[in-house]
Scaffold this active site. Sequence first.
Site, PDB file in Angstrom:
ATOM      1  CG  ASN A  20     -11.271  -0.115   0.936  1.00  0.00           C
ATOM      2  OD1 ASN A  20     -12.180   0.260   1.658  1.00  0.00           O
ATOM      3  ND2 ASN A  20      -9.996  -0.080   1.308  1.00  0.00           N
ATOM      4  CB  THR A  21     -12.578  -4.740  -4.097  1.00  0.00           C
ATOM      5  OG1 THR A  21     -11.491  -3.865  -4.447  1.00  0.00           O
ATOM      6  CG2 THR A  21     -13.158  -5.345  -5.356  1.00  0.00           C
ATOM      7  CG  ASP A  52       6.619   1.948  -4.197  1.00  0.00           C
ATOM      8  OD1 ASP A  52       5.918   2.530  -5.045  1.00  0.00           O
ATOM      9  OD2 ASP A  52       7.801   1.622  -4.403  1.00  0.00           O
ATOM     10  CB  THR A  97      -5.298  -8.901  10.016  1.00  0.00           C
ATOM     11  OG1 THR A  97      -5.328  -7.622  10.696  1.00  0.00           O
ATOM     12  CG2 THR A  97      -5.322 -10.020  11.019  1.00  0.00           C
ATOM     13  CG  ASN A  98      -6.099  -5.896   4.262  1.00  0.00           C
ATOM     14  OD1 ASN A  98      -5.970  -4.696   4.417  1.00  0.00           O
ATOM     15  ND2 ASN A  98      -6.075  -6.476   3.078  1.00  0.00           N
ATOM     16  CB  SER A 114      -8.874  -5.108  -0.037  1.00  0.00           C
ATOM     17  OG  SER A 114      -9.353  -3.781  -0.182  1.00  0.00           O
ATOM     18  CE  LYS A 131      -2.422  -7.151   4.331  1.00  0.00           C
ATOM     19  NZ  LYS A 131      -1.667  -5.980   3.824  1.00  0.00           N
ATOM     20  N   GLY A 158       0.794  -1.223   0.000  1.00  0.00           N
ATOM     21  CA  GLY A 158       0.000   0.000   0.000  1.00  0.00           C
ATOM     22  C   GLY A 158       0.819   1.262   0.000  1.00  0.00           C
ATOM     23  CG  ASN A 191      -7.107   2.264   2.531  1.00  0.00           C
ATOM     24  OD1 ASN A 191      -7.520   1.866   1.431  1.00  0.00           O
ATOM     25  ND2 ASN A 191      -6.638   1.434   3.465  1.00  0.00           N
ATOM     26  NE  ARG A 192     -14.552   6.645   0.217  1.00  0.00           N
ATOM     27  CZ  ARG A 192     -14.872   6.907  -1.051  1.00  0.00           C
ATOM     28  NH1 ARG A 192     -14.893   5.920  -1.937  1.00  0.00           N
ATOM     29  NH2 ARG A 192     -15.146   8.130  -1.446  1.00  0.00           N
ATOM     30  CG  PHE A 193      -6.294   4.049  -1.695  1.00  0.00           C
ATOM     31  CD1 PHE A 193      -6.232   5.283  -2.308  1.00  0.00           C
ATOM     32  CD2 PHE A 193      -5.545   3.845  -0.544  1.00  0.00           C
ATOM     33  CE1 PHE A 193      -5.462   6.299  -1.795  1.00  0.00           C
ATOM     34  CE2 PHE A 193      -4.766   4.857  -0.021  1.00  0.00           C
ATOM     35  CZ  PHE A 193      -4.725   6.088  -0.644  1.00  0.00           C
ATOM     36  N   GLY A 194      -9.523   1.131  -3.077  1.00  0.00           N
ATOM     37  CA  GLY A 194     -10.126   0.259  -4.084  1.00  0.00           C
ATOM     38  C   GLY A 194      -9.152  -0.219  -5.140  1.00  0.00           C
ATOM     39  CG  PHE A 195      -7.195  -3.694  -5.250  1.00  0.00           C
ATOM     40  CD1 PHE A 195      -6.196  -3.717  -4.304  1.00  0.00           C
ATOM     41  CD2 PHE A 195      -8.055  -4.790  -5.333  1.00  0.00           C
ATOM     42  CE1 PHE A 195      -6.038  -4.812  -3.448  1.00  0.00           C
ATOM     43  CE2 PHE A 195      -7.904  -5.885  -4.483  1.00  0.00           C
ATOM     44  CZ  PHE A 195      -6.891  -5.891  -3.542  1.00  0.00           C
TER      45      PHE A 195
END
Length: 352
Positions: free
Chosen positions: A174-175, A64, A238-239, A172, A210, A62, A110-114
């Site tokens: 966020n997906t 880099d 964990t995540n 994750s 993960k 996350g 965060n909710r970047f979503g890959f």
Amino acid sequence: MSLVERAGLSVLQKFDPETAHGLALRALSAGLVPLPGPVSSPRLGVRLAGLDLPNPIGLAAGFDKNGTAMGPLARAGFGFIELGGITPRPQVGNDKPRLWRLSRDRAVINRFGFNNDGAAAMAIRLSARPRGAVIGLNLGANKDSADRAADYAEVLRICGANVDFATVNVSSPNTEKLRDLQGPAALRALLAGVLEVRAKIARRVPIFLKIAPDLSDAELAAIAEVAMDMGVDGIVATNTTLDREGLSSRKAQNAGGLSGAPLFEKSTRVLARLSRDTAGNVPLIGVGGIGSAEQAYEKIRAGATVVQLYSAMVFEGLSLAARVAQGLDRLLERDGFANVSDAVGTGRDDWL
């Protein structure tokens, strides 16, 4: 932390978090950040899934995402680095804003979503990776994919020749519905596809899994069984979490995954349960809330072979990795451990 680093963090805090993150990566790539170089000692050197690491402090996925700062990060005191998450096709991720600092809680949501440049771009960067560093890749799935399980294998196929390990990220939040892949049947099928691709890579690439912290004991036991049956090389525990209990920051209820200090106890309990459920047969990578050498030591004593950190650097700077490694060395010496591996699991029962 040096005065220069403290001043730099103060400047970055004036920007919105995602902009600050981008500026930090650019400063790192431009050589503007002082770096300690390798940090190691006879006590800190550790072997993970066939990989020899100078110390057990890793950079979590996350930071880099696209592998743009591999060289500097290899000199930042980490024992290993995880890039990504990467999906087969480029992906913009969720709408902004999608990253928040919770300063009062020493946490991040965060909710970047890959969001990432895609596997082909990452493969090009990995082909010029720094040698001597241990660099892994976090595998993900495109949001609009018709076969998300196949996406993980596809990223490994494209990028696997130049990574030292790969992490299957099915945790994750966020997906949408991604965490459904943690169910036993779906997980077995997904891992089978990844392992089939791994078998075609010239050298053996360890595969890690993960998982989320928001799992019941029964769900954890089922994941442990699948991991052992399928021959997974390690579990990352964990995540981020969806839990918001005990937070005081105004932004605490924003949607997304919570990381940082509030995750430490929850993730460490999951780690200890996995250590019990796997009976030490699967190496564990402890992640979640580490901001000090003492917390890294707690994860190791709870059952982690190695640990990873990321969110605490938002508040403590990049020098945190070296400081944690050096502090861990002192703690191991204090308690009479000749090597970090001797301390693994010695405090597990405290977390059960």
